[in-house]
Design a protein around this motif. Structure first.
Motif, PDB file in Angstrom:
ATOM      1  N   ASP A   1      -3.076  16.396 -43.116  1.00 55.44           N
ATOM      2  CA  ASP A   1      -4.320  15.975 -42.820  1.00 55.44           C
ATOM      3  C   ASP A   1      -4.415  15.199 -41.422  1.00 55.44           C
ATOM      4  OD1 ASP A   1      -3.139  13.808 -43.187  1.00 55.44           O
ATOM      5  OD2 ASP A   1      -4.463  12.622 -44.860  1.00 55.44           O
ATOM      6  N   GLN A   2      -3.430  15.416 -40.432  1.00 61.32           N
ATOM      7  CA  GLN A   2      -3.594  14.958 -39.256  1.00 61.32           C
ATOM      8  C   GLN A   2      -2.870  15.937 -38.392  1.00 61.32           C
ATOM      9  OE1 GLN A   2      -2.100  10.294 -40.762  1.00 61.32           O
ATOM     10  NE2 GLN A   2      -1.763  10.922 -38.530  1.00 61.32           N
ATOM     11  N   PRO A   3      -3.674  17.080 -38.064  1.00 65.36           N
ATOM     12  CA  PRO A   3      -3.043  17.975 -37.341  1.00 65.36           C
ATOM     13  C   PRO A   3      -2.754  17.654 -35.896  1.00 65.36           C
ATOM     14  CG  PRO A   3      -5.535  18.300 -37.435  1.00 65.36           C
ATOM     15  CD  PRO A   3      -4.977  17.293 -38.388  1.00 65.36           C
ATOM     16  N   GLU A   4      -3.188  16.535 -35.221  1.00 64.42           N
ATOM     17  CA  GLU A   4      -2.785  16.483 -33.978  1.00 64.42           C
ATOM     18  C   GLU A   4      -1.512  15.779 -33.833  1.00 64.42           C
ATOM     19  OE1 GLU A   4      -7.399  15.799 -34.666  1.00 64.42           O
ATOM     20  OE2 GLU A   4      -5.563  14.914 -35.589  1.00 64.42           O
ATOM     21  N   GLN A   5      -1.136  14.959 -35.051  1.00 71.72           N
ATOM     22  CA  GLN A   5       0.319  14.418 -35.102  1.00 71.72           C
ATOM     23  C   GLN A   5       1.173  15.381 -35.675  1.00 71.72           C
ATOM     24  OE1 GLN A   5      -2.593  12.195 -36.009  1.00 71.72           O
ATOM     25  NE2 GLN A   5      -2.575  12.043 -33.758  1.00 71.72           N
ATOM     26  N   SER A   6       0.907  16.346 -36.378  1.00 73.28           N
ATOM     27  CA  SER A   6       1.695  17.172 -37.099  1.00 73.28           C
ATOM     28  C   SER A   6       2.851  18.090 -36.647  1.00 73.28           C
ATOM     29  CB  SER A   6       0.646  18.079 -37.959  1.00 73.28           C
ATOM     30  OG  SER A   6       1.622  18.704 -38.912  1.00 73.28           O
ATOM     31  N   PHE A   7       4.148  17.989 -36.884  1.00 73.66           N
ATOM     32  CA  PHE A   7       5.345  18.735 -36.629  1.00 73.66           C
ATOM     33  C   PHE A   7       5.398  18.828 -34.704  1.00 73.66           C
ATOM     34  CE2 PHE A   7       8.169  22.202 -37.063  1.00 73.66           C
ATOM     35  CZ  PHE A   7       8.938  21.604 -37.688  1.00 73.66           C
ATOM     36  N   GLN A   8       5.109  17.725 -34.169  1.00 74.17           N
ATOM     37  CA  GLN A   8       5.269  17.681 -32.710  1.00 74.17           C
ATOM     38  C   GLN A   8       6.841  17.324 -32.078  1.00 74.17           C
ATOM     39  OE1 GLN A   8       2.883  19.046 -30.874  1.00 74.17           O
ATOM     40  NE2 GLN A   8       1.753  19.493 -32.891  1.00 74.17           N
ATOM     41  N   LEU A   9       7.086  18.115 -31.337  1.00 69.98           N
ATOM     42  CA  LEU A   9       8.193  17.379 -30.611  1.00 69.98           C
ATOM     43  C   LEU A   9       8.004  16.299 -29.366  1.00 69.98           C
ATOM     44  CD1 LEU A   9      11.290  17.406 -29.593  1.00 69.98           C
ATOM     45  CD2 LEU A   9      10.739  19.564 -28.318  1.00 69.98           C
ATOM     46  N   ILE A  10       8.305  15.250 -29.658  1.00 65.07           N
ATOM     47  CA  ILE A  10       7.594  14.287 -28.503  1.00 65.07           C
ATOM     48  C   ILE A  10       8.804  13.417 -27.888  1.00 65.07           C
ATOM     49  CG2 ILE A  10       5.696  13.833 -30.047  1.00 65.07           C
ATOM     50  CD1 ILE A  10       7.011  11.200 -31.075  1.00 65.07           C
ATOM     51  N   TRP A  11       8.719  12.974 -26.781  1.00 61.88           N
ATOM     52  CA  TRP A  11       9.569  12.201 -26.130  1.00 61.88           C
ATOM     53  C   TRP A  11       9.213  10.845 -25.792  1.00 61.88           C
ATOM     54  CZ3 TRP A  11      13.641  15.614 -24.432  1.00 61.88           C
ATOM     55  CH2 TRP A  11      13.642  16.852 -24.626  1.00 61.88           C
ATOM     56  N   PRO A  12       9.084   9.905 -26.685  1.00 60.59           N
ATOM     57  CA  PRO A  12       8.717   8.709 -26.473  1.00 60.59           C
ATOM     58  C   PRO A  12       9.718   7.494 -25.760  1.00 60.59           C
ATOM     59  CG  PRO A  12       9.530   8.915 -28.738  1.00 60.59           C
ATOM     60  CD  PRO A  12       9.673  10.136 -28.174  1.00 60.59           C
ATOM     61  N   TYR A  13      11.266   8.161 -25.931  1.00 57.40           N
ATOM     62  CA  TYR A  13      12.048   6.955 -25.345  1.00 57.40           C
ATOM     63  C   TYR A  13      12.227   5.893 -25.822  1.00 57.40           C
ATOM     64  CZ  TYR A  13      13.438  10.750 -21.931  1.00 57.40           C
ATOM     65  OH  TYR A  13      13.877  11.751 -21.245  1.00 57.40           O
ATOM     66  N   THR A  14      12.183   5.896 -27.425  1.00 56.51           N
ATOM     67  CA  THR A  14      12.323   4.462 -28.138  1.00 56.51           C
ATOM     68  C   THR A  14      13.124   4.952 -29.397  1.00 56.51           C
ATOM     69  OG1 THR A  14      11.185   2.877 -29.333  1.00 56.51           O
ATOM     70  CG2 THR A  14      10.097   4.684 -29.031  1.00 56.51           C
ATOM     71  N   ASP A  15      13.911   4.040 -30.087  1.00 51.82           N
ATOM     72  CA  ASP A  15      14.306   4.241 -31.300  1.00 51.82           C
ATOM     73  C   ASP A  15      13.606   3.538 -32.399  1.00 51.82           C
ATOM     74  OD1 ASP A  15      15.411   1.729 -30.999  1.00 51.82           O
ATOM     75  OD2 ASP A  15      17.427   1.987 -30.980  1.00 51.82           O
ATOM     76  N   MET A  16      12.713   2.730 -31.983  1.00 46.36           N
ATOM     77  CA  MET A  16      11.625   2.027 -32.930  1.00 46.36           C
ATOM     78  C   MET A  16      12.343   1.034 -33.752  1.00 46.36           C
ATOM     79  SD  MET A  16       8.707   3.538 -32.371  1.00 46.36           S
ATOM     80  CE  MET A  16       7.663   3.103 -33.871  1.00 46.36           C
ATOM     81  N   LEU A  17      13.601   0.485 -33.210  1.00 47.86           N
ATOM     82  CA  LEU A  17      14.353  -0.531 -33.880  1.00 47.86           C
ATOM     83  C   LEU A  17      14.465  -1.885 -33.147  1.00 47.86           C
ATOM     84  CD1 LEU A  17      17.485   1.847 -34.690  1.00 47.86           C
ATOM     85  CD2 LEU A  17      15.700   1.134 -36.258  1.00 47.86           C
TER      86      LEU A  17
END
Length: 527
Positions: free
Chosen positions: A424-440
C-alpha cells in the motif's frame, strides 16, 4: 491507512544481548534481570510482501560495497530509486513530492503540506480548525522549525531567535515514582522521566497570559586544529544554558540536550528499510574487531503499544514517521492528536495555568489535529523527495568516494539498502536507495556527548545521520551548520568533531593530504 503484517521473527535474544539490563548511569534497571523477550522486532507498521530467495540474492549483489572507483556505482545517481526527484535550483529542493507519486496522491501530499505549513492560533478562536496552539510551544507550525523542509540552526547572534533549536530535558527515573513497567520489557533500557516542572523539552514561547519556560543561551569558545599539509581548522565548543526560567528551577538532576531540527527528505524510505537489514549490521560487542559497535535503539511505540526498532530522531527515539510527527505536534506546537491526546501538550501538572487553559479540542475534531489530519501530515513527511546526486562521475568526486571507503566512513554510513516490497505504499516499495546511514547508535566520544540517555541510547550515542542531500544544505537552508546542535559550520568541521568509535576515521582525515581531504568533501557535497 496503515496496515498490519506479521513481524519478522528477530528478537533481541537472537543477538545475544543477554537477559540482564545494561547499566549506564543513574536510572538504569540495575541488578534487575530482564524477563526473556516476549516480543519481536519487526515492521508492524508496514504491509509487507516477503522477499523471495532470488530477490534476496539480487539485493545482496546490488548493495555490495564498491571495489571499482574509476566509474560511478550502478544506479547511485538515483539516491531514492524511482522516488528520486530532479534537483531544483532554488531553496525548494527538499520540498518536492516523491518522483514516482501518483496524481491522486500528489493532491494528498499538497494537503499535507498545507497542514505542515499551517500557523496554529491560541484557543478559543473563530478558526476552530486551527486553534489549540500551546499554551507553551517552540513554533507555531512544523515549517517554522523545518524551514523549507531543511535543517535548522542555532542562534547566530544575540537578537536571533532559537526557533529551530530547543533543549530536551529528562531526569533519572529512579528519582521519581513514574511507572516505567513497559519500558522495563526492553533489555538495556535506561529509565528516565520528564522534569517534574518542565516536561521533556523546554518551550521558549507561550500564548498571551502565560510565561514561556526559558530562553536558550549559547556561548562558544574556539579551538584550533592543525591538519596535515599545513592546513588548519577551528572548532567552536558550545555551552548551553536554560536562562530566564519561567516556572522556577529545573530538577537538580536535570539532563539537557540541544536539538536542531533535521532535514525532512526521504523519511518514508528510511521507514521502509527492513528491520532485519538494519539489525543484521548491529555489532554491539565489536565481534569483527573494527572498532565500530553499532547498536539498534529499541523504544516503546505509543502507536502499536509494543517495543519497536527506533529509526527517527537524533538518537533514534521514535519508531515511525507518524509517531514522530504526533510527538512533534505535542512537544513543539502544543497540539493534541489521537496518539498524544493531552490538550495541554507538554505542560506538566506543576504548570496549573497551562493545564486549566482553554484548549482547541472541544469541537468535533476530538483532538486539535484529528486522525485524518495527522495521516496527511505523515504522508507529506513520508514523501518528501530526495534530490538526485550531482557530478557522480567527476574526477574529484570519484576520488573522494574512494577516500570515504578507504578511511572506513562506510562502516557507519552504509551507502545503500533496498526497501520492503509494500502493498500500500508504492512510492517506497522495493526501491534501491542510497541514504548513507546504518540507522544504528554509535558512541561518538566525549566531545559530542550530551550525557542524556534516550531509551537504549546512552549519553554518548547518536544515530548515524543520513547523508543524502547534505550537499544542498546551503542552497535549501541558507547555512552550512551540521551535527545535532549545529555547532559544525562546515562538513570538514563535522568530520573533525567525530570521536569514540569514529576516532580512527577522524584522525585519518586530519593526517591525509590536502588533495584527499578536498576530494572527500567534494564527494560529500555530491550526495
Amino acid at each position: 491507512m496503515l496496515k498490519f503484517a506479521l513481524p519478522l521473527h528477530l528478537t533481541l535474544r537472537s543477538f545475544a544481548w543477554g537477559l540482564s539490563c545494561v547499566v549506564v548511569g543513574a536510572g538504569a534497571y540495575a541488578d534487575k534481570p530482564a524477563a526473556p523477550p516476549v516480543w519481536t522486532l519487526g515492521d508492524p507498521h508496514l504491509d509487507v510482501v516477503p522477499r523471495t530467495p532470488q530477490e534476496a540474492k539480487r539485493i545482496s549483489d546490488v548493495t555490495a560495497m564498491p571495489t571499482d572507483f574509476s566509474v560511478p556505482h550502478r544506479f547511485e545517481e538515483k539516491s531514492a530509486g524511482a522516488a528520486t526527484v530532479r534537483v531544483a535550483n532554488s531553496a525548494d529542493a527538499f520540498s518536492r513530492p516523491s518522483g514516482n507519486i501518483t496524481f491522486e496522491d500528489e493532491l494528498n501530499f499538497k494537503v499535507g503540506n498545507g497542514l505542515f505549513r499551517k500557523l496554529w492560533v491560541s484557543a478559543p478562536a473563530s478558526t476552530l480548525a486551527s486553534d489549540g496552539l500551546g499554551p507553551l510551544y517552540n513554533a507555531r507550525s512544523c515549517q517554522r522549525c523545518h524551514i523549507k523542509d531543511g535543517r535548522g540552526h542555532p542562534p547566530e547572534q544575540d537578537d536571533d531567535n532559537a526557533i529551530s533549536i530547543f533543549l530536551r530535558v529528562s531526569i533519572p527515573a529512579s528519582a521519581t515514582a513514574i511507572d516505567t513497567v513497559k519500558a522495563a520489557e526492553i533489555a538495556g533500557y535506561i529509565a528516565t522521566a520528564p522534569d517534574p516542572t518542565y516536561g521533556s523539552q523546554l518551550q521558549d514561547f507561550a500564548v498571551q497570559g502565560h510565561a514561556s519556560e526559558y530562553r536558550l543561551d549559547v556561548q562558544y569558545t574556539e579551538r584550533a586544529i592543525a591538519l596535515a599539509g599545513g592546513a588548519t581548522a577551528s572548532l567552536r565548543h558550545p555551552e548551553y544554558k536554560a536562562a530566564d526560567l519561567g516556572y522556577g528551577p529545573l530538577h537538580r538532576d536535570a539532563m539537557l540536550s540541544p536539538r536542531v531540527a533535521p532535514q525532512m527528505i526521504g523519511l518514508g524510505l528510511l521507514e521502509a528499510i527492513p528491520a532485519a537489514d538494519i539489525l543484521a549490521q548491529a555489532d554491539p560487542d565489536d565481534a569483527d574487531g573494527d572498532g565500530i559497535s553499532g547498536r539498534p535503539n529499541v523504544v516503546w511505540s505509543v502507536e502499536f503499544d509494543r517495543p519497536m526498532l527506533g529509526r527517527f530522531g537524533l538518537k533514534a527515539g521514535s519508531p515511525t514517521v507518524k509517531e514522530q510527527s504526533a510527538a512533534a505536534f505535542a512537544g513543539d506546537i502544543g497540539i493534541s492528536s489521537p496518539l498524544f491526546p493531552a490538550g495541554a501538550g507538554e505542560c506538566t501538572d506543576a504548570q496549573t495555568a497551562c493545564q486549566t487553559a482553554v484548549h482547541g479540542d472541544g469541537d468535533n475534531r476530538g483532538t486539535e489535529i484529528d486522525a485524518e489530519g495527522l495521516e496527511l501530515v505523515s504522508f507529506y513527511s513520508r514523501n518528501l523527495g530526495v534530490p538526485a546526486r550531482r557530478d557522480v562521475g567527476g574526477v574529484d568526486v570519484l576520488r573522494g568516494k574512494q577516500v570515504f571507503h578507504a578511511t572506513g566512513c562506510a562502516a557507519c554510513h552504509t551507502p545503500s539498502f533496498v526497501t520492503h516490497r509494500l502493498r500500500d505504499q508504492p512510492e517506497q516499495s522495493f526501491q534501491l536507495i542510497w541514504p548513507y546511514t546504518d540507522m544504528l547508535l554509535h558512541d561518538m566520544g566525549p566531545d559530542l556527548a550530551d550525557n542524556r540517555p534516550e531509551a537504549r541510547a546512552t549519553g554518548r550515542e547518536w544515530r548515524t545521520p543520513p547523508l543524502w542531500g547534505i550537499g544542498l544544505t546551503q542552497q535549501v537552508s541558507g547555512h552550512s551548520y551540521f551535527l545535532h546542535d549545529g555547532r559544525a559550520r562546515s562538513l570538514l568541521e563535522a568530520v573533525l568533531w567525530h570521536g569514540g568509535e569514529a576516532q580512527t576515521q577522524r584522525d585519518a582525515v586530519v593526517d591525509m593530504s590536502i588533495a584527499d581531504r578536498a576530494a572527500l568533501i567534494a564527494f560529500l557535497e555530491s550526495l
